[in-house]
Design an enzyme around this catalytic site. Structure first.
Site, PDB file in Angstrom:
ATOM      1  N   TYR A 142     -60.215  31.871 -39.952  1.00 47.68           N
ATOM      2  CA  TYR A 142     -59.852  32.175 -41.286  1.00 47.68           C
ATOM      3  C   TYR A 142     -59.197  30.711 -41.848  1.00 47.68           C
ATOM      4  O   TYR A 142     -59.061  30.425 -43.166  1.00 47.68           O
ATOM      5  CB  TYR A 142     -58.996  33.142 -41.496  1.00 47.68           C
ATOM      6  CG  TYR A 142     -59.610  34.744 -41.735  1.00 47.68           C
ATOM      7  CD1 TYR A 142     -60.418  35.153 -40.697  1.00 47.68           C
ATOM      8  CD2 TYR A 142     -59.541  35.191 -42.914  1.00 47.68           C
ATOM      9  CE1 TYR A 142     -60.993  36.166 -41.044  1.00 47.68           C
ATOM     10  CE2 TYR A 142     -60.107  36.513 -43.349  1.00 47.68           C
ATOM     11  CZ  TYR A 142     -61.003  36.954 -42.285  1.00 47.68           C
ATOM     12  OH  TYR A 142     -61.655  38.212 -42.586  1.00 47.68           O
ATOM     13  N   LYS A 193     -63.291  36.868 -26.994  1.00 46.77           N
ATOM     14  CA  LYS A 193     -64.478  36.496 -26.297  1.00 46.77           C
ATOM     15  C   LYS A 193     -64.406  35.249 -25.295  1.00 46.77           C
ATOM     16  O   LYS A 193     -64.800  34.285 -25.726  1.00 46.77           O
ATOM     17  CB  LYS A 193     -65.522  36.124 -27.451  1.00 46.77           C
ATOM     18  CG  LYS A 193     -66.168  37.346 -28.124  1.00 46.77           C
ATOM     19  CD  LYS A 193     -67.081  38.025 -27.451  1.00 46.77           C
ATOM     20  CE  LYS A 193     -68.756  37.368 -27.121  1.00 46.77           C
ATOM     21  NZ  LYS A 193     -69.386  38.046 -26.432  1.00 46.77           N
ATOM     22  N   ASP A 226     -67.182  42.319 -28.330  1.00 45.24           N
ATOM     23  CA  ASP A 226     -68.385  43.146 -28.584  1.00 45.24           C
ATOM     24  C   ASP A 226     -68.632  44.351 -27.970  1.00 45.24           C
ATOM     25  O   ASP A 226     -68.769  45.245 -28.647  1.00 45.24           O
ATOM     26  CB  ASP A 226     -69.624  42.322 -28.399  1.00 45.24           C
ATOM     27  CG  ASP A 226     -69.774  41.668 -26.895  1.00 45.24           C
ATOM     28  OD1 ASP A 226     -68.774  41.743 -26.074  1.00 45.24           O
ATOM     29  OD2 ASP A 226     -70.775  41.326 -26.540  1.00 45.24           O
ATOM     30  N   ASP A 250     -60.727  41.924 -38.276  1.00 48.02           N
ATOM     31  CA  ASP A 250     -61.376  42.471 -39.539  1.00 48.02           C
ATOM     32  C   ASP A 250     -62.443  43.088 -39.409  1.00 48.02           C
ATOM     33  O   ASP A 250     -62.554  44.219 -39.888  1.00 48.02           O
ATOM     34  CB  ASP A 250     -61.681  40.909 -40.126  1.00 48.02           C
ATOM     35  CG  ASP A 250     -62.346  41.332 -41.605  1.00 48.02           C
ATOM     36  OD1 ASP A 250     -61.973  41.986 -42.297  1.00 48.02           O
ATOM     37  OD2 ASP A 250     -63.534  40.316 -41.846  1.00 48.02           O
ATOM     38  N   ASP A 254     -62.380  47.686 -39.849  1.00 52.11           N
ATOM     39  CA  ASP A 254     -63.488  48.207 -40.524  1.00 52.11           C
ATOM     40  C   ASP A 254     -64.293  49.379 -39.914  1.00 52.11           C
ATOM     41  O   ASP A 254     -64.350  50.651 -40.334  1.00 52.11           O
ATOM     42  CB  ASP A 254     -64.483  47.217 -41.298  1.00 52.11           C
ATOM     43  CG  ASP A 254     -64.146  46.791 -42.589  1.00 52.11           C
ATOM     44  OD1 ASP A 254     -62.938  46.969 -42.876  1.00 52.11           O
ATOM     45  OD2 ASP A 254     -64.893  46.606 -43.333  1.00 52.11           O
TER      46      ASP A 254
HETATM   47  C1  IPM Z   1     -59.371  42.599 -44.951  1.00 47.24           C
HETATM   48  C2  IPM Z   1     -60.319  42.162 -46.126  1.00 47.24           C
HETATM   49  C3  IPM Z   1     -59.840  40.443 -46.154  1.00 47.24           C
HETATM   50  C4  IPM Z   1     -60.113  39.721 -44.860  1.00 47.24           C
HETATM   51  C5  IPM Z   1     -60.662  39.806 -47.379  1.00 47.24           C
HETATM   52  C6  IPM Z   1     -60.613  40.272 -48.809  1.00 47.24           C
HETATM   53  C7  IPM Z   1     -60.169  38.302 -47.520  1.00 47.24           C
HETATM   54  O1  IPM Z   1     -61.680  42.023 -45.506  1.00 47.24           O
HETATM   55  O2  IPM Z   1     -57.994  42.488 -45.444  1.00 47.24           O
HETATM   56  O3  IPM Z   1     -59.806  43.086 -43.976  1.00 47.24           O
HETATM   57  O4  IPM Z   1     -61.207  39.457 -44.590  1.00 47.24           O
HETATM   58  O5  IPM Z   1     -59.300  39.603 -44.182  1.00 47.24           O
HETATM   59 MG    MG Z   2     -61.885  43.163 -43.682  1.00 46.58          MG
END
Ligand code: IPM
Ligand code: MG
Length: 370
Positions: A142, A193, A226, A250, A254
């Site tokens: 990032y 990884k 993975d 990240d 999710d």
């Molecule tokens: C998260 C989001 C952020 C990230 C974005 C909005 C920059 O997806 O906090 O998970 O990628 O970190």
């Molecule tokens: Mg995210």
């Protein structure tokens, strides 16, 4: 006594409407539990860009840096898709994380019993799930340099990002994960990884070294990221604490969010080192994004934002019991079948609720808890 300061950055999309419910809950804690905060609000993301031409002004950056805790809604939206990278709403959030040095991002994925049938996975896989992803938040791909899009000699273009980690960056987030594991089920799984990336080799070596030196009592395992993604959907309850880098974290978080039934359920805390006050620098935000498709319609689920405030009570204000009170209130509302659209399946015992209706129900449950 000086009231602790709380800076609210509601942001874009559904951010303001879910934050509205949090503000009601903050007032409830002030009136009914005597927890007073010095609350202020400012712009972030697209809403800041619209007014100031930047997603985060220096003034707001400074306010955030000085606040005892920051509460954030969400940033981003299609209106800002074509903006230059440097002023995209997301840059505001990334600058906050970087300049406040919030290196440990805690993303707990808990499956409330009332929602075990809402996951896309079978009830028996997710019921009782309680895992914590600790994502490194201020380094890795990032932020690594060099980065950018450059021209090559043949008139083509090259997109570049750099995955980069120092030992110190790995060590401090590893420590956070081990400390948190000790307060839970004492197990850490580190994901990298290391089979293809040197940064992953270093990650693994540093995590092993910290473990051997400082946390031999905690059970440590390693997994390629993975495989980790696969294991998260195959058998997520095998995990207690997962520690991983910024990009893998990240993605994996999710994935973990969906195990709980809805992305609208997941809170997060981003913590830095302890300051003079003894409190860590801290920012709390729901994991869900700005959800522009449903923004402004009262459809959003405020649970993740409410649960983020509960994390603030726990990690910034030393109010673990009040945090539990709020978490239990959210759970009680869900157990009654009260559901925003993301969770509504039309079953007989379910009642469809607006964002505000969910806030009403949580406050009623808080009242009942007294
Ligand atoms: C998260 C989001 C952020 C990230 C974005 C909005 C920059 O997806 O906090 O998970 O990628 O970190
Ligand atoms: Mg995210």
């Amino acid at each position: 006594m000086l009231k602790p300061s709380l800076l609210i950055l509601a942001g874009d999309g559904i951010g303001p409407e879910v934050m509205e419910q949090v503000k009601r809950v903050i007032s409830w804690f002030e009136e009914r539990r005597g927890l007073a905060f010095d609350v202020s609000e400012a712009l972030l993301g697209g809403s800041s860009f619209d007014v100031h031409g930047t997603p985060l002004t220096d003034d707001v950056m400074q306010q955030a840096d000085q606040a005892d805790a920051v509460l954030l809604g969400a940033v981003g939206g299609p209106a800002y898709d074509d903006l230059d990278f440097s002023v995209k709403p997301e840059r505001g959030l990334l600058r906050l994380r970087k300049e406040m040095d919030l290196y440990a991002n805690l993303r707990p994925a808990q499956c409330f019993d009332a929602l075990a049938d809402h996951s896309t996975l079978k009830r028996e896989i997710v019921a009782g799930l309680d895992i914590l992803i600790v994502r490194e938040l201020t380094s890795g791909v990032y932020f690594g340099e060099p980065r950018g899009i450059i021209e090559d000699n043949e008139g083509g273009r090259i997109g570049i990002n750099t995955q980069r980690y120092t030992s110190g960056e790995i060590q401090r987030v590893a420590r956070s994960a081990f400390e948190l594991a000790r307060r839970r089920n004492n197990r850490v799984c580190s994901m990298d990884k290391a089979n293809v990336m040197e940064s992953g080799v270093l990650w693994r070596e540093e995590v092993d070294a910290i473990h051997a030196r400082e946390y031999p009592d905690v059970e440590l395992s390693h997994m390629y990221a993975d495989n980790g993604a696969m294991q998260l959907v195959r058998n997520p309850r095998q995990f207690d604490v997962i520690v991983t880098d910024n990009l893998f974290g990240d993605i994996l978080s999710d994935c973990a969010a969906m195990l709980t039934g809805s992305l609208g359920m997941l809170p997060s805390a981003s913590l830095g080192a302890a300051t003079e006050s003894g409190r860590p620098k801290a920012l709390y935000e729901p994991v869900h994004g700005s959800a522009p498709d449903i923004a402004g319609q009262g459809l959003a689920n405020p649970s993740a934002c409410l649960l983020s405030f509960a994390m603030a009570l726990r990690y910034s204000f030393d109010q673990g019991q009040e945090a539990e009170r709020l978490e239990q209130a959210v759970e009680a509302v869900l157990a009654k079948g009260i559901r925003t659209r993301d969770l509504f399946q039309g079953a007989d015992n379910e009642m469809h609720s607006s964002t505000e209706g969910m806030g009403d129900a949580v406050i009623a449950a808080l009242e009942q808890s007294l």
